[in-house]
Design a protein around this motif. Structure first.
Motif, PDB file in Angstrom:
ATOM      1  N   LEU A  73       0.823  -1.082   0.023  1.00 52.80           N
ATOM      2  CA  LEU A  73       0.033  -0.016  -0.001  1.00 52.80           C
ATOM      3  C   LEU A  73       0.768   1.216   0.016  1.00 52.80           C
ATOM      4  O   LEU A  73       0.501   2.332  -0.526  1.00 52.80           O
ATOM      5  N   SER A  74       2.041   1.146   0.737  1.00 51.79           N
ATOM      6  CA  SER A  74       3.023   2.309   0.763  1.00 51.79           C
ATOM      7  C   SER A  74       3.247   3.027  -0.732  1.00 51.79           C
ATOM      8  O   SER A  74       3.788   3.949  -0.982  1.00 51.79           O
ATOM      9  N   GLY A  75       3.364   1.943  -1.605  1.00 50.26           N
ATOM     10  CA  GLY A  75       3.663   2.338  -3.074  1.00 50.26           C
ATOM     11  C   GLY A  75       2.686   2.968  -4.018  1.00 50.26           C
ATOM     12  O   GLY A  75       2.689   3.301  -4.957  1.00 50.26           O
ATOM     13  N   CYS A  76       1.286   2.799  -3.338  1.00 52.61           N
ATOM     14  CA  CYS A  76       0.329   3.558  -3.872  1.00 52.61           C
ATOM     15  C   CYS A  76       0.224   5.068  -3.714  1.00 52.61           C
ATOM     16  O   CYS A  76      -0.692   5.725  -4.136  1.00 52.61           O
ATOM     17  N   GLY A  77       1.195   5.623  -2.641  1.00 53.10           N
ATOM     18  CA  GLY A  77       1.092   7.120  -2.269  1.00 53.10           C
ATOM     19  C   GLY A  77       1.471   7.858  -3.639  1.00 53.10           C
ATOM     20  O   GLY A  77       2.229   7.524  -4.461  1.00 53.10           O
ATOM     21  N   GLU A  78       1.233   9.030  -3.421  1.00 51.53           N
ATOM     22  CA  GLU A  78       1.497   9.787  -4.544  1.00 51.53           C
ATOM     23  C   GLU A  78       2.297  11.147  -3.986  1.00 51.53           C
ATOM     24  O   GLU A  78       1.770  12.448  -3.832  1.00 51.53           O
ATOM     25  N   PRO A  79       3.562  10.956  -3.720  1.00 50.76           N
ATOM     26  CA  PRO A  79       4.111  12.354  -3.224  1.00 50.76           C
ATOM     27  C   PRO A  79       4.624  13.136  -4.462  1.00 50.76           C
ATOM     28  O   PRO A  79       4.629  12.817  -5.487  1.00 50.76           O
TER      29      PRO A  79
END
Lengths: 202, 75
Positions: free
Chosen positions: B19-25
């Motif tokens: 799930l952490s890879g789905c973030g959009e920084p």
């Protein structure tokens, strides 16, 4: 004091290169470096226009933005200057400048081999003691400190090239444009032929 | 610790990692202008000619600029 600017009137410039010579002479610019150049468009074709180009001392100067050593600064009056002791000759400022103002004494060499960047200083010297030998050797003459304008503009025979506070320069140009009009009334026509001749020439 | 517990912990870790890879920084670089690093320069009026008088220098420059208008001299 506002911002120091150059303005070249393309209607007046006769491509005499007096500004280029004055700059070279005043600042003893080395071979291969021209702080000022005259660019001619449609050379030899009726209606050709010439314009004297040097550093335009941009309000938001791209050379300042790209310099990796942050050697550029703005003197009072908006004149863009740089510290040659900090310059590493990377050439980024040359690529960033839309006017081709930054020049390198060793020409197009490899990174760092170009030598210290040299450009128009608006005859304002640089970050050395005013009027010192070091200042003259690195940056050229400091005419601004003597209350004088850049040598190129003061030497211009047709006063095509104007320099100084932007408000004063734009006032002169506005006055000039209003007086000379356009078309047959352009600058020089009335001087050469007079008002009576103008009627006959129509 | 039984195998079931280990598997559930691993599943939670994998889920969290996934799930952490789905973030959009934000990937836009915010440009910041650097500060001048060279030697300080003198003001143009800080010299024997103007003796630090900024107003006198500005007046001299203004007069010099206006003198470029040849209409002032010829008419």
């Amino acid at each position: 004091m506002g911002r120091m600017k150059f303005l070249c009137d393309a209607e007046r410039c006769i491509e005499c290169n007096g500004c280029v010579t004055a700059c070279k002479n005043e600042n003893e610019v080395p071979w291969g470096v021209n702080r000022r150049r005259v660019v001619t468009i449609n050379d030899g074709v009726p209606g050709e226009r010439s314009m004297s180009v040097a550093c335009m001392h941009c309000s938001d100067a791209p050379c300042m933005a790209v310099c990796p050593t942050n050697c550029f600064y703005k003197a009072d009056g908006g004149v863009v200057l740089h510290d040659k002791d900090m310059c590493i000759g990377c050439g980024y400022c040359f690529y960033a400048c839309p006017f081709g103002a930054p020049q390198f004494p060793n020409g197009p060499s490899a990174f760092g081999e170009r030598g210290k960047m040299d450009k128009c200083t608006f005859c304002a010297g640089g970050p050395e003691e005013t009027g010192s030998k070091e200042e003259y050797a690195k940056y050229g003459s400091n005419r601004l400190a003597e209350g004088k304008l850049p040598a190129c503009a003061e030497m211009c025979s047709t006063k095509a090239l104007l320099a100084g506070d932007s408000a004063a320069v734009s006032d002169i140009f506005r006055d000039r444009v209003l007086r000379r009009g356009k078309g047959l009334e352009a600058w020089g026509w009335m001087t050469a032929y007079g008002a009576e001749q103008k009627e006959g020439a129509k | 610790m039984n195998a079931r517990c280990v598997i559930s912990m691993l599943a939670v870790a994998v889920l969290g990692g996934g799930l952490s890879g789905c973030g959009e920084p934000s990937q836009v670089v915010t440009y910041e202008q650097g500060k001048y690093q060279g030697k300080p320069d003198n003001q143009p009026w800080d010299n024997p000619v103007f003796k630090g008088d900024k107003t006198a220098w500005e007046l001299a420059m203004k007069n010099r600029s206006r003198a470029q208008n040849e209409y002032n001299r010829t008419q």
